[in-house]
Design an enzyme around this catalytic site. Structure first.
Site, PDB file in Angstrom:
ATOM      1  CG  HIS A   1      82.027  23.778  32.529  1.00  0.00           C
ATOM      2  ND1 HIS A   1      82.126  24.393  31.176  1.00  0.00           N
ATOM      3  CD2 HIS A   1      83.040  23.912  32.959  1.00  0.00           C
ATOM      4  CE1 HIS A   1      83.400  24.719  31.281  1.00  0.00           C
ATOM      5  NE2 HIS A   1      84.280  24.300  32.104  1.00  0.00           N
TER       6      HIS A   1
ATOM      7  CE  LYS B   1      85.310  30.189  26.835  1.00  0.00           C
ATOM      8  NZ  LYS B   1      86.105  30.283  27.954  1.00  0.00           N
TER       9      LYS B   1
ATOM     10  NE  ARG C   1      84.348  22.676  28.082  1.00  0.00           N
ATOM     11  CZ  ARG C   1      84.928  22.528  26.996  1.00  0.00           C
ATOM     12  NH1 ARG C   1      84.400  21.899  25.944  1.00  0.00           N
ATOM     13  NH2 ARG C   1      85.908  23.479  26.654  1.00  0.00           N
TER      14      ARG C   1
ATOM     15  CG  HIS D   1      90.931  23.495  26.435  1.00  0.00           C
ATOM     16  ND1 HIS D   1      90.979  22.438  27.096  1.00  0.00           N
ATOM     17  CD2 HIS D   1      89.702  24.210  26.880  1.00  0.00           C
ATOM     18  CE1 HIS D   1      89.956  22.362  28.196  1.00  0.00           C
ATOM     19  NE2 HIS D   1      89.139  23.515  28.029  1.00  0.00           N
TER      20      HIS D   1
ATOM     21  CE1 TYR E   1      88.351  19.111  32.863  1.00  0.00           C
ATOM     22  CE2 TYR E   1      89.579  20.173  31.165  1.00  0.00           C
ATOM     23  CZ  TYR E   1      88.535  20.252  31.864  1.00  0.00           C
ATOM     24  OH  TYR E   1      87.350  21.161  31.641  1.00  0.00           O
TER      25      TYR E   1
ATOM     26  NE  ARG F   1      84.498  26.773  26.155  1.00  0.00           N
ATOM     27  CZ  ARG F   1      85.257  26.300  25.131  1.00  0.00           C
ATOM     28  NH1 ARG F   1      84.707  26.199  23.680  1.00  0.00           N
ATOM     29  NH2 ARG F   1      86.524  26.308  25.233  1.00  0.00           N
TER      30      ARG F   1
END
Length: 331
Positions: A278, A213, A281, A304, A313, A189
């Site tokens: 993004h 994150k 990504r 994730h 995806y 990211r």
């Protein structure tokens, strides 16, 4: 308000004020010391008049608590912005806010805002009111039944291999090429790239550690091609700065999120290809899955929390489905 809750508020406010003066202080030791002293006193809070609002104070307590819990400054800043807007629209006691009030407020936010922005507002308010409920500032959570808007499940198509090559040729500076190759090779990211240091990189193993994150660390890998262009860029620099990507003018500093986004967008504009960090990504994840990488591996590489996020995806890419069919179907 009971005395224990009042003591907690006072502790939070005192610690927050001290952190503004001395940010490196050990908050756990400081908090414990203040609580020991306050045990010898009885505190009384000022009563609010009917015409006043306690929402700004509740926001203050909430943000201070989250700061002590280790939330990033970026998250705290976003929370404050959204909650301050809410406070400006509701000059009332927090316990009087109802579900209808929330729905009416959110309805006014729909105009001209993307669904992702709308989701961000809801997520912030849910976190805030859940905290108020858990701390017993309110007896009913008005956000409990508020649902997120339906999302468009279609991802933007990833870059095609020929588009990647066109974009590579469109890079005019060594820094542009290095940033492009790094984002494409790592799947990071953009906010994970900001502040990365050269000393963070293990050049022999082609890997580095990033903070994603929730302040969770993970290992990211990059290709020999990315290594080549990173080192070529670094050798061209005359500064002594340890940051991986920096500004071109003195005083040198690491590139901010907006600067990296602009760098990638500018590359695409030269060849009329809409591209942003993004999307690189997305492309990273899709290429891995098309090449046969396991879903759980891609999940780990992307950072994730849930495999459901990564699964998008695989579900939406018909090439993956077709390739797997041809590989495993008995003729």
């Amino acid at each position: 308000m009971n005395s224990q809750k009042l003591n907690n508020e006072v502790v939070i406010r005192i610690v927050d004020q001290i952190l503004k003066i001395e940010p490196l202080v050990n908050t756990v030791i400081l908090k414990d010391a203040i609580e020991v002293v306050l045990n010898d006193y009885e505190l009384a809070s000022k009563k609010y008049e009917v015409t006043t609002t306690d929402i700004p104070d509740m926001i203050y307590y909430f943000l201070a608590t989250k700061k002590l819990e280790g939330l990033s400054m970026k998250t705290l800043k976003n929370y404050k912005y959204i909650l301050d807007l809410f406070a400006q629209s509701h000059y009332r006691i927090i316990s009087s806010i109802t579900e209808i009030d929330i729905k009416m407020y959110l309805a006014t936010l729909m105009d001209g805002k993307a669904s992702s922005t709308y989701e961000t507002y809801i997520a912030c308010l849910k976190t805030f009111f859940s905290w108020l409920y858990d701390q017993e500032y309110i007896h009913k959570n008005p956000m409990k039944n508020i649902k997120y808007p339906k999302r468009d499940k279609n991802l933007r198509n990833p870059l095609k291999l020929e588009e990647i090559e066109v974009l590579r040729d469109a890079c005019l500076t060594l820094r542009e090429r290095a940033i492009f190759e790094f984002l494409l090779a790592t799947g990071c990211r953009v906010d994970e790239v900001v502040g990365l240091k050269i000393s963070d990189i293990d050049w022999s193993r082609l890997q580095l550690k990033v903070v994603g994150k929730g302040r969770k660390e993970r290992i990211c890998y990059f290709t020999d091609k990315a290594k080549y262009h990173l080192q070529k860029y670094l050798l061209s620099r005359i500064d002594q700065i340890d940051y991986l990507f920096i500004s071109t003018r003195k005083p040198y500093s690491y590139l901010k999120i907006r600067a990296i986004e602009k760098e990638i967008t500018t590359i695409g504009e030269r060849v009329n290809i809409k591209v942003f960090p993004h999307l690189l990504r997305h492309t990273f994840a899709t290429v891995l899955l098309q090449s046969g990488a396991k879903l759980e591996v891609v999940q780990e590489l992307l950072g994730h929390e849930s495999p459901k996020t990564t699964q998008v995806y695989a579900k939406l890419n018909t090439n993956i489905i077709h390739n797997q069919y041809k590989l495993h179907m008995i003729a």
